[in-house]
Design a protein around this motif. Sequence first.
Motif, mmCIF file in Angstrom:
data_model
loop_
_atom_site.group_PDB
_atom_site.id
_atom_site.type_symbol
_atom_site.label_atom_id
_atom_site.label_comp_id
_atom_site.label_asym_id
_atom_site.label_seq_id
_atom_site.Cartn_x
_atom_site.Cartn_y
_atom_site.Cartn_z
ATOM 1 N N GLU A 1 -15.346 26.162 93.344
ATOM 2 C CA GLU A 1 -14.062 25.456 93.382
ATOM 3 C C GLU A 1 -13.128 25.981 92.301
ATOM 4 O OE1 GLU A 1 -12.274 20.875 93.079
ATOM 5 O OE2 GLU A 1 -14.431 21.229 93.289
ATOM 6 N N ARG A 2 -13.687 26.266 91.107
ATOM 7 C CA ARG A 2 -12.907 26.845 90.009
ATOM 8 C C ARG A 2 -13.726 27.989 89.410
ATOM 9 N NH1 ARG A 2 -10.174 22.600 85.982
ATOM 10 N NH2 ARG A 2 -8.841 24.423 85.683
ATOM 11 N N HIS A 3 -13.094 29.129 89.262
ATOM 12 C CA HIS A 3 -13.789 30.300 88.738
ATOM 13 C C HIS A 3 -13.648 30.449 87.228
ATOM 14 C CE1 HIS A 3 -14.862 32.301 92.606
ATOM 15 N NE2 HIS A 3 -13.920 31.475 93.044
ATOM 16 N N GLU A 4 -12.599 29.871 86.657
ATOM 17 C CA GLU A 4 -12.392 29.977 85.219
ATOM 18 C C GLU A 4 -11.486 28.835 84.761
ATOM 19 O OE1 GLU A 4 -10.942 33.958 85.077
ATOM 20 O OE2 GLU A 4 -8.965 33.447 85.867
ATOM 21 N N VAL A 5 -11.658 28.447 83.507
ATOM 22 C CA VAL A 5 -10.891 27.345 82.937
ATOM 23 C C VAL A 5 -10.212 27.837 81.662
ATOM 24 C CG1 VAL A 5 -11.010 25.046 81.906
ATOM 25 C CG2 VAL A 5 -12.403 25.589 83.923
ATOM 26 N N LYS A 6 -8.912 27.591 81.551
ATOM 27 C CA LYS A 6 -8.124 28.066 80.421
ATOM 28 C C LYS A 6 -8.178 27.067 79.263
ATOM 29 C CE LYS A 6 -3.454 29.857 79.475
ATOM 30 N NZ LYS A 6 -2.146 30.164 80.094
ATOM 31 N N ASP A 7 -8.350 27.596 78.051
ATOM 32 C CA ASP A 7 -8.352 26.768 76.843
ATOM 33 C C ASP A 7 -7.989 27.656 75.659
ATOM 34 O OD1 ASP A 7 -8.777 25.121 74.694
ATOM 35 O OD2 ASP A 7 -10.822 24.544 75.238
ATOM 36 N N HIS A 8 -6.780 27.472 75.117
ATOM 37 C CA HIS A 8 -6.308 28.287 74.003
ATOM 38 C C HIS A 8 -6.415 27.553 72.660
ATOM 39 C CE1 HIS A 8 -3.691 31.311 76.483
ATOM 40 N NE2 HIS A 8 -4.979 31.507 76.603
ATOM 41 N N SER A 9 -7.347 26.623 72.564
ATOM 42 C CA SER A 9 -7.512 25.860 71.335
ATOM 43 C C SER A 9 -8.285 26.662 70.288
ATOM 44 C CB SER A 9 -8.257 24.554 71.619
ATOM 45 O OG SER A 9 -9.601 24.832 71.992
#
Length: 323
Positions: free
Chosen positions: A110-118
């Motif tokens: 359903e989702r291949h990657e998740v963005k997080d710039h923390s």
Amino acid sequence: MPFARLATATTPTCHIGLGLAAVGRPGYINLGRDEDLGEDRDVETLRARTHELLDAAYAQGVRYVDAARSYGRSEEFLADWLARRPDADDVVVGSKWGYTYTADWSTDAERHEVKDHSLAAYERQRAESEALLGDRLDLYQIHSVTPDSPALTDKELHARLADAAAGGLTVGFSTSGPAQADAIRAALAITVDGEPLFRTVQSTYNALETSAGPALAEAHDAGLTVIVKEGMANGRLAGPHAPEALRAVAEETDLGPDAVALAVVLRQPWAGVVLSGAATVAQLASNLHAAAVDLTDEQLARLASLVEEPSAYWAQRGGLPWH
């Protein structure tokens, strides 16, 4: 210094590096992927495919390799290859943090990657990258910065990145989306203790999407090394998917549409390293022919007609299925 080495981390004849987005994981958005990889995409098959590509690239002079935490096992595959190729100590290794791979080696997640710039994501992913690549990691880039990214305003993150740079790691950023130019200019303005934070920028630029060009020229003039990704527009400029105007120019040059498409990028005076995203050795060899393409003004004018509005380009890219 790794930053200085980026200027020579290219083939002897043209500034081409190898990106591992297409072979580090079983699913990606490049067109033609079913034919390129076939049905057998288990871990060991793609590890062998990656090593084959790296062997071919190195033999043909490629000296910059680009990976990312979100490219499945790309860092692992690259680290394995470097371990068995001690002669490849002149390869410059770049990777990226900011996206986490979540597909669990599936092509229909359903989702291949998740963005997080923390800051927390940076610390976690840098530890993961260094566990695999150790001191072979030369360049670490924030993955896909957009104008609203917290990475542009997080002073604590900037301080940690500056500490990494002081320790010898080159710090850069990549961009995506229709407002790449705004993201580039915002990143160029970031300083720590009066010194610019970033030494490299990696952006999408190709015959269909040229909007970042002026900002990339500014980055080059400011002393950054410019790395160009998606020069093939995720396969839209290759083989049967190439627009008619591109295929016509390719026939006139006796080379493939991919070589002509990359030649358009190589002509830009600010382009330091242009990435090949080849999934096969044959594709890589064809991409490297870009150095031999000598385009006339008339041919360039025809190719200029291919440029799309950034919003339209990125909307189409966002709709590409994961193959």
